[in-house]
Design a protein around this motif. Structure first.
Motif, PDB file in Angstrom:
ATOM      1  N   SER A  47       1.163  -1.288   0.302  1.00 40.94           N
ATOM      2  CA  SER A  47      -0.118  -0.270  -0.069  1.00 40.94           C
ATOM      3  C   SER A  47       0.834   0.556   0.194  1.00 40.94           C
ATOM      4  O   SER A  47       2.023   1.709   1.296  1.00 40.94           O
ATOM      5  N   THR A  48       1.024   2.172  -0.887  1.00 44.25           N
ATOM      6  CA  THR A  48       1.524   3.617  -0.676  1.00 44.25           C
ATOM      7  C   THR A  48       0.265   4.291  -1.330  1.00 44.25           C
ATOM      8  O   THR A  48      -0.684   4.272  -2.184  1.00 44.25           O
ATOM      9  N   ALA A  49       0.568   5.651  -0.865  1.00 37.91           N
ATOM     10  CA  ALA A  49       0.008   6.897  -1.038  1.00 37.91           C
ATOM     11  C   ALA A  49       0.597   8.241  -2.309  1.00 37.91           C
ATOM     12  O   ALA A  49       2.162   7.896  -1.495  1.00 37.91           O
ATOM     13  N   ALA A  50       0.023   8.611  -2.803  1.00 36.36           N
ATOM     14  CA  ALA A  50       1.354  10.159  -3.234  1.00 36.36           C
ATOM     15  C   ALA A  50      -0.141  11.065  -3.039  1.00 36.36           C
ATOM     16  O   ALA A  50      -0.934  10.958  -3.899  1.00 36.36           O
ATOM     17  N   THR A  51       0.194  12.293  -3.015  1.00 40.36           N
ATOM     18  CA  THR A  51      -0.219  13.596  -2.935  1.00 40.36           C
ATOM     19  C   THR A  51       0.830  14.987  -3.233  1.00 40.36           C
ATOM     20  O   THR A  51       1.340  14.382  -3.090  1.00 40.36           O
ATOM     21  N   THR A  52      -0.138  15.431  -4.417  1.00 39.81           N
ATOM     22  CA  THR A  52       0.142  16.858  -4.938  1.00 39.81           C
ATOM     23  C   THR A  52      -0.378  17.918  -4.344  1.00 39.81           C
ATOM     24  O   THR A  52      -1.857  18.197  -3.943  1.00 39.81           O
ATOM     25  N   VAL A  53      -0.125  18.870  -3.248  1.00 37.48           N
ATOM     26  CA  VAL A  53      -0.691  19.650  -3.047  1.00 37.48           C
ATOM     27  C   VAL A  53      -0.182  21.446  -3.777  1.00 37.48           C
ATOM     28  O   VAL A  53       1.292  21.074  -3.346  1.00 37.48           O
ATOM     29  N   THR A  54      -0.636  22.358  -4.280  1.00 31.98           N
ATOM     30  CA  THR A  54      -0.361  23.529  -4.576  1.00 31.98           C
ATOM     31  C   THR A  54      -0.765  24.450  -3.889  1.00 31.98           C
ATOM     32  O   THR A  54      -1.630  24.827  -3.109  1.00 31.98           O
ATOM     33  N   LEU A  55       0.180  25.184  -3.801  1.00 30.25           N
ATOM     34  CA  LEU A  55       0.709  26.325  -3.060  1.00 30.25           C
ATOM     35  C   LEU A  55       0.514  28.295  -2.958  1.00 30.25           C
ATOM     36  O   LEU A  55       1.307  27.443  -4.039  1.00 30.25           O
ATOM     37  N   LEU A  56      -0.341  29.056  -2.938  1.00 30.32           N
ATOM     38  CA  LEU A  56      -0.092  30.010  -3.642  1.00 30.32           C
ATOM     39  C   LEU A  56       0.828  30.531  -2.810  1.00 30.32           C
ATOM     40  O   LEU A  56      -0.190  31.473  -1.432  1.00 30.32           O
ATOM     41  N   PRO A  57       2.144  31.142  -2.334  1.00 37.14           N
ATOM     42  CA  PRO A  57       2.957  31.521  -1.234  1.00 37.14           C
ATOM     43  C   PRO A  57       2.290  33.057  -0.786  1.00 37.14           C
ATOM     44  O   PRO A  57       1.748  33.993  -1.617  1.00 37.14           O
ATOM     45  N   GLY A  58       2.092  33.289   0.382  1.00 39.59           N
ATOM     46  CA  GLY A  58       2.428  34.686   0.491  1.00 39.59           C
ATOM     47  C   GLY A  58       2.383  35.354   2.160  1.00 39.59           C
ATOM     48  O   GLY A  58       2.808  33.870   2.919  1.00 39.59           O
ATOM     49  N   HIS A  59       2.387  36.288   2.684  1.00 38.99           N
ATOM     50  CA  HIS A  59       2.793  36.749   3.995  1.00 38.99           C
ATOM     51  C   HIS A  59       1.357  37.501   4.455  1.00 38.99           C
ATOM     52  O   HIS A  59       0.058  37.058   4.389  1.00 38.99           O
ATOM     53  N   ASN A  60       1.642  38.012   6.253  1.00 35.17           N
ATOM     54  CA  ASN A  60       0.248  37.763   6.802  1.00 35.17           C
ATOM     55  C   ASN A  60      -0.120  39.400   5.528  1.00 35.17           C
ATOM     56  O   ASN A  60      -0.157  40.340   5.191  1.00 35.17           O
ATOM     57  N   LEU A  71      -9.367  29.324   6.637  1.00 31.25           N
ATOM     58  CA  LEU A  71      -9.487  29.163   5.162  1.00 31.25           C
ATOM     59  C   LEU A  71      -8.548  27.877   5.157  1.00 31.25           C
ATOM     60  O   LEU A  71      -7.080  28.010   5.774  1.00 31.25           O
ATOM     61  N   ARG A  72      -7.969  27.048   4.351  1.00 29.48           N
ATOM     62  CA  ARG A  72      -6.999  26.646   4.631  1.00 29.48           C
ATOM     63  C   ARG A  72      -5.508  27.300   3.366  1.00 29.48           C
ATOM     64  O   ARG A  72      -6.149  28.593   3.057  1.00 29.48           O
ATOM     65  N   GLN A  73      -4.954  26.797   4.326  1.00 29.35           N
ATOM     66  CA  GLN A  73      -3.701  27.311   3.318  1.00 29.35           C
ATOM     67  C   GLN A  73      -2.885  26.611   2.246  1.00 29.35           C
ATOM     68  O   GLN A  73      -1.602  25.921   1.982  1.00 29.35           O
ATOM     69  N   TYR A  74      -3.366  26.263   1.134  1.00 27.68           N
ATOM     70  CA  TYR A  74      -2.991  25.374   0.195  1.00 27.68           C
ATOM     71  C   TYR A  74      -4.239  25.747  -1.045  1.00 27.68           C
ATOM     72  O   TYR A  74      -5.444  25.901  -0.792  1.00 27.68           O
ATOM     73  N   ARG A  75      -4.519  25.481  -2.283  1.00 24.98           N
ATOM     74  CA  ARG A  75      -4.811  25.513  -2.728  1.00 24.98           C
ATOM     75  C   ARG A  75      -5.664  24.388  -3.782  1.00 24.98           C
ATOM     76  O   ARG A  75      -7.313  24.634  -3.956  1.00 24.98           O
ATOM     77  N   LEU A  76      -4.809  23.831  -4.117  1.00 23.69           N
ATOM     78  CA  LEU A  76      -5.079  21.927  -4.852  1.00 23.69           C
ATOM     79  C   LEU A  76      -4.631  21.009  -3.859  1.00 23.69           C
ATOM     80  O   LEU A  76      -3.271  21.680  -3.699  1.00 23.69           O
ATOM     81  N   MET A  77      -5.034  19.421  -3.307  1.00 18.91           N
ATOM     82  CA  MET A  77      -4.698  18.843  -3.502  1.00 18.91           C
ATOM     83  C   MET A  77      -4.955  17.399  -4.250  1.00 18.91           C
ATOM     84  O   MET A  77      -6.315  17.286  -4.640  1.00 18.91           O
ATOM     85  N   ASN A  78      -4.427  16.399  -4.620  1.00 18.95           N
ATOM     86  CA  ASN A  78      -4.349  15.593  -5.713  1.00 18.95           C
ATOM     87  C   ASN A  78      -4.318  14.393  -5.213  1.00 18.95           C
ATOM     88  O   ASN A  78      -2.668  14.695  -4.783  1.00 18.95           O
ATOM     89  N   HIS A  79      -4.352  13.501  -5.408  1.00 18.53           N
ATOM     90  CA  HIS A  79      -3.833  12.214  -4.298  1.00 18.53           C
ATOM     91  C   HIS A  79      -4.710  10.667  -4.849  1.00 18.53           C
ATOM     92  O   HIS A  79      -5.523  11.118  -5.717  1.00 18.53           O
ATOM     93  N   ILE A  80      -4.120   9.623  -4.778  1.00 20.37           N
ATOM     94  CA  ILE A  80      -3.630   8.412  -5.017  1.00 20.37           C
ATOM     95  C   ILE A  80      -3.365   7.497  -4.486  1.00 20.37           C
ATOM     96  O   ILE A  80      -2.083   7.582  -4.074  1.00 20.37           O
TER      97      ILE A  80
END
Length: 339
Positions: A5-18, A73-82
């Motif tokens: 069993s193995t899982a892979a995930t991508t996370v897309t971040l729009l970097p930002g500060h305060n 609000l979540r601190q990422y834009r997209l999450m892709n997972h298998i």
């Protein structure tokens, strides 16, 4: 019997500060260009973080808290997972009936949050609050538009040097729902009426409204009966930043600068120029995006060319098994396009 069993995930971040003005932050403080304070970075909030932790569960739980919203609000834009799993009795063959594949296709998309503490200029928030326009239903946060932006393969059965295995792939993307709606209104009203209706300046309606771009990742995961695993991210949108997690741990990431200056030197927050953003917007006009209005054959050829000459896979991580290496699997298996 052994379980693989193995899982892979991508996370897309729009970097930002305060971006909280009340806390001394800057409303124009993310990796979005702002076009002299009249556009993207003035309209929407970034993810208020410049990097993601090594543990994926921590990423899932992270929230940004802004005065405009009661909820975090979540601190990422997209999450892709298998996730792939199966049983093997001998470390060479897959027990067919045990094969299972899971994705996060049912996950609700992240919100696009509109900037707008008191005193900040924001055309999008002005439209939300106007009585004569109901473009956004009065909502100052909307789920990202992920409709028609997901392709998933079935489980593919493979064999490398007589060792059986399985793999699957997902292309997943999303775009800014507010921008998608503005695009519809732009073509419905025409450029002149659109500008007059919204009060926007001409320079605030560039290509990203005429053809909204899509953030995406093309993720593939292979698991072999001897324990060899290989996660490859064949392609990503040039903007913004992407991470690869395998079995819940950060394993790779794309290079990303918050921006770039056409005149050279270090880019600073609030500057208009952002080379990566420009590349991303223009990508939608060509063959580089899996969601652009072209044939899938064109996109496949584009990925194949990139993988033979350069930067594909954009991210990768593998672990050797008892008989094979991750390199063996990578050499034997070309991209699995999920359509």
């Amino acid at each position: 019997m052994v379980e693989r069993s193995t899982a892979a995930t991508t996370v897309t971040l729009l970097p930002g500060h305060n971006e909280n003005s009340t806390e001394g932050g800057d409303p124009l403080n993310s990796a979005m260009p702002d076009y002299d304070g009249k556009s993207l970075d003035a309209w929407f909030v970034g993810d208020a973080v410049t990097d993601l932790p090594d543990d994926l569960e921590t990423v899932r739980e992270m929230r940004k808290h802004l005065p405009e919203y009661e909820e975090g609000l979540r601190q990422y834009r997209l999450m892709n997972h298998i996730e792939l799993s199966f049983a093997t009795s001998d470390g060479r063959h897959v027990v067919e009936r045990s094969v299972n594949r899971e994705t996060n296709a049912g996950e609700k998309p992240s919100y696009v949050g509109v900037e707008g503490e008191p005193g900040e200029e924001n055309v999008v928030r002005d439209i939300i609050e106007r009585d004569d326009l109901d473009w956004f239903g009065g909502e100052d946060k909307l789920p990202a538009d992920v409709s028609n932006k997901r392709f998933e393969s079935d489980v593919a059965h493979e064999a490398v040097e007589d060792v059986e295995g399985v793999r699957a792939a997902v292309v997943f993307g999303g775009s800014d729902t507010y921008i998608e709606i503005m695009r519809e209104k732009f073509y419905e009203l025409g450029p002149v009426a659109f500008l007059e209706t919204t009060g926007m300046d001409l320079e605030a309606v560039p290509a990203f409204i005429v053809q909204p771009p899509t953030m995406y990742t093309f993720l593939e995961l292979a698991v072999m009966a001897d324990g060899t695993t290989l996660a490859r991210v064949w392609d990503v949108s040039p903007y913004p930043k992407h991470y690869l997690y395998v079995d819940e741990r950060k394993r790779d990431e794309t290079e990303f600068e918050e921006g770039s200056r056409s005149s050279g030197g270090d880019w600073r927050a609030n500057e208009n120029a952002n080379e990566r953003f420009g590349q991303w917007v223009m990508e939608e006009q060509g063959l580089r995006s899996p969601f652009s209005p072209h044939t899938r054959t064109g996109y496949e050829a584009s990925v194949a060319q990139a993988s033979s000459t350069g930067p594909a896979p954009a991210m990768t991580y593998g672990e050797d098994g008892d008989e094979l290496t991750a390199s063996d699997v990578a050499s034997a298996l070309p991209p699995l396009f999920p359509w």
